[in-house]
Design a protein around this motif. Structure first.
Motif, short mmCIF file in Angstrom:
data_model
loop_
_atom_site.label_atom_id
_atom_site.label_comp_id
_atom_site.label_asym_id
_atom_site.label_seq_id
_atom_site.Cartn_x
_atom_site.Cartn_y
_atom_site.Cartn_z
N ASP A 27 0.95 -1.20 0.63
CA ASP A 27 -0.12 0.16 -0.40
C ASP A 27 1.31 1.20 0.25
O ASP A 27 0.28 2.01 1.26
CB ASP A 27 -0.45 0.36 1.11
CG ASP A 27 -1.83 0.85 1.10
OD1 ASP A 27 -2.47 1.49 -0.06
OD2 ASP A 27 -2.31 1.20 2.09
N ALA A 28 1.66 1.35 -0.81
CA ALA A 28 2.57 2.35 -0.76
C ALA A 28 2.04 3.77 -2.11
O ALA A 28 0.84 3.30 -2.83
CB ALA A 28 3.68 2.33 -1.94
N VAL A 29 2.66 4.40 -2.02
CA VAL A 29 2.15 5.82 -2.62
C VAL A 29 1.71 5.42 -4.32
O VAL A 29 2.87 4.83 -4.63
CB VAL A 29 2.96 7.32 -2.43
CG1 VAL A 29 4.22 6.65 -2.93
CG2 VAL A 29 1.89 8.88 -3.22
N ASP A 30 1.03 6.53 -4.64
CA ASP A 30 1.02 6.55 -6.28
C ASP A 30 2.21 6.66 -7.03
O ASP A 30 2.58 7.64 -6.60
CB ASP A 30 -0.07 7.07 -6.72
CG ASP A 30 0.12 6.52 -8.45
OD1 ASP A 30 0.57 5.84 -8.77
OD2 ASP A 30 -0.80 7.09 -8.82
N PRO A 31 3.23 5.91 -7.82
CA PRO A 31 4.54 7.21 -8.00
C PRO A 31 4.40 7.90 -9.05
O PRO A 31 5.15 8.92 -9.45
CB PRO A 31 4.77 5.39 -8.75
CG PRO A 31 4.41 4.49 -9.13
CD PRO A 31 3.09 4.47 -7.92
N TYR A 32 2.47 7.49 -9.58
CA TYR A 32 2.72 8.87 -10.61
C TYR A 32 2.19 10.27 -9.85
O TYR A 32 1.33 11.10 -10.56
CB TYR A 32 1.54 8.57 -11.61
CG TYR A 32 2.40 6.99 -12.51
CD1 TYR A 32 3.64 7.75 -13.39
CD2 TYR A 32 2.06 6.30 -12.43
CE1 TYR A 32 4.31 6.80 -13.55
CE2 TYR A 32 3.06 4.62 -13.18
CZ TYR A 32 3.59 5.23 -14.35
OH TYR A 32 4.39 4.61 -14.45
N ASN A 33 2.00 10.29 -8.56
CA ASN A 33 1.77 11.20 -7.42
C ASN A 33 2.21 12.63 -7.72
O ASN A 33 3.44 12.26 -8.13
CB ASN A 33 1.60 10.70 -5.61
CG ASN A 33 1.25 11.80 -5.38
OD1 ASN A 33 2.27 12.90 -4.81
ND2 ASN A 33 0.64 12.17 -4.79
N GLY A 34 1.56 13.70 -7.69
CA GLY A 34 2.59 14.68 -8.61
C GLY A 34 3.21 15.38 -7.64
O GLY A 34 4.41 15.67 -7.99
N LYS A 35 3.56 15.06 -6.76
CA LYS A 35 4.24 15.10 -5.21
C LYS A 35 5.66 14.80 -5.76
O LYS A 35 6.70 14.48 -5.59
CB LYS A 35 4.18 15.39 -3.67
CG LYS A 35 5.07 15.92 -3.44
CD LYS A 35 4.41 16.44 -1.62
CE LYS A 35 6.10 17.08 -0.88
NZ LYS A 35 5.72 17.21 0.31
N CYS A 36 5.48 13.25 -5.52
CA CYS A 36 6.51 11.94 -6.03
C CYS A 36 6.69 12.12 -7.45
O CYS A 36 8.14 12.24 -7.38
CB CYS A 36 5.50 10.54 -5.83
SG CYS A 36 6.47 9.01 -6.07
N VAL A 37 6.47 12.52 -8.42
CA VAL A 37 6.76 12.77 -9.74
C VAL A 37 7.97 14.15 -9.39
O VAL A 37 8.97 13.95 -10.18
CB VAL A 37 5.71 13.32 -10.50
CG1 VAL A 37 6.82 14.10 -12.36
CG2 VAL A 37 4.98 12.13 -10.52
N ARG A 38 7.62 14.57 -8.59
CA ARG A 38 8.43 16.18 -8.73
C ARG A 38 9.48 15.53 -7.56
O ARG A 38 10.94 16.38 -8.02
CB ARG A 38 7.48 17.86 -7.60
CG ARG A 38 6.66 17.89 -8.75
CD ARG A 38 6.06 19.17 -8.44
NE ARG A 38 5.08 19.33 -7.24
CZ ARG A 38 4.35 18.80 -6.83
NH1 ARG A 38 3.53 18.59 -7.94
NH2 ARG A 38 3.67 18.23 -5.70
N SER A 39 9.31 15.42 -6.80
CA SER A 39 10.56 14.65 -5.60
C SER A 39 11.42 13.78 -6.52
O SER A 39 12.82 13.99 -5.64
CB SER A 39 10.03 14.12 -4.07
OG SER A 39 8.87 14.97 -3.65
#
Lengths: 263, 263
Positions: free
Chosen positions: B142-154
């Motif tokens: 149950d990890a964050v979506d890798p395509y989440n905006g903040k994940c993409v930016r980080s």
């Protein structure tokens, strides 16, 4: 008696959220049980504010504070900068030392945050330097106030574990005079970390200089250092973030120094 | 013609800020010149939205996009999640691969983000793993979506450089079957990084498992790993933050593997 947001002592403590008032009072705020515990162990706590239930839950912390003041939920919310401060906020005495004082102890590992303005990044460098066994962390030049609330929180207690120094930007000569080699981190170094390790240069007493993620180190600081050092990038990334780069450099030194001392 | 916030293509693209819509469309948003450049190099861009001035300023990026759509400042602000997106937002095709596909390439270094829900932390692990030369990053359980905006930016572009995998939590058997030793990071390990280095165990192909800062790795994952590994703490800090711990572990492996290959 339980203090409210309008009680003068709460009003005065709340002002410490502003740098000017922190500077003037020589005090700052630490919130949450972890930071309060570290502050108590360091003898830095002047007054502990807490909701009655939090003071009850953390009775072992309250027992060690020189002064304990129960506050309403509203007063605690006013004192705290986070949404979930877990009921405790301590007024602490600032305890940074001069560069001369820190260097007189002959630390073998020092981290310098040069003009790092992001408090989360600065606090993380402090935490990582402490974990790697550094004796001092220097906030040099126009860096963030180490007693900024977010910096205190990101440091996760490490603000109370190492010598914290605030100094003007030109620190390299003093560091070198204290027997430290001075290594400046940059994406475009004349050498890289692997080569320093191969050449066994990292076992020496070392000060690592870190600049801001956006601007890097100021030119004059970079030029004054003994080496300008890249962290090698093996994949497609352009760079590491500051916390990651600091961790790789400081831990490389920590391990090299440890191996040398066991030799 | 310049698109407004009400132009259907802008409305449709904006929906990609929500996970459900990203999952359904198999698309996501990347904003800012750095991410757009990495996306273009990876062939992931489907459509590039930009203000006329930004498209002018970044003409070399616009020239490589399969479709370019000028938008008003208001439309760009609606598409972007940051305050300063620098005028560019790209709709990209999701390109994660299955665990089997990633492991078939026999990567020698893999990072697993297990149930890491903070998108900033997950993106930083992706960036750090890429920098250290990892071939794949697995978002497990149950990890964050890798395509989440903040994940993409980080991730600072690294999302486009390495094989990204989304997988259910039990990945250890598959990793081991692909010839990787599986090392779980924890504050309470049965061994530490220094000992693994001393014993020359890190030159082997390795998958590193990282859990969330708040909860660590799930018990079952920890138990299934080959070793439970502490990053040594030399000072007073209780722990490292996730980005710092991941950097120390992944770079220790990268260096050990490199030394072995030069032997």
């Amino acid at each position: 008696m339980t203090f409210t947001p309008r009680t003068p002592r709460v009003v005065a403590a709340r002002r410490l959220q502003r740098r000017r008032d922190r500077d003037r009072a020589g005090r700052f705020l630490a919130e949450g049980p972890q930071a309060v515990r570290s502050a108590l162990l360091a003898g830095a706590v002047l007054e502990l504010f807490g909701t009655p239930s939090a003071l009850d839950r953390h009775a072992e912390l309250a027992a060690r504070a020189p002064q304990v003041s129960p506050v309403t939920d509203e007063a605690l919310a006013a004192l705290a900068e986070t949404v979930q401060p877990q009921g405790l906020v301590a007024v602490c005495a600032q305890a940074d030392v001069s560069l001369a004082e820190a260097l007189a102890k002959r630390p073998r590992l020092v981290a310098v945050a040069a003009e790092i303005r992001d408090p989360g990044n600065a606090g993380t460098v402090l935490r990582t330097a402490d974990a790697a066994g550094a004796g001092a962390v220097v906030f040099a030049g126009d860096a963030v106030d180490p007693y900024n609330g977010k910096c205190v929180r990101s440091s996760a207690g490490s603000l109370f574990h190492v010598d914290v120094v605030r100094a003007p930007l030109p620190v390299v000569d003093d560091l070198r005079a204290a027997g430290l080699q001075v290594l400046a981190t940059t994406g475009h170094g004349d050498t890289d970390l692997d080569r320093l390790l191969d050449d066994r240069l990292l076992a020496r007493p070392t000060a690592w200089l870190f600049g801001s993620e956006a601007h890097g180190l100021p030119e004059a600081v970079m030029a004054a250092a003994d080496h300008r050092v890249r962290v090698p990038i093996y994949g497609g990334a352009e760079s590491l973030n500051l916390a990651a780069a600091a961790a790789v450099c400081l831990y490389a030194s920590a391990r090299a120094q440890r191996q040398e001392s066991l030799r």
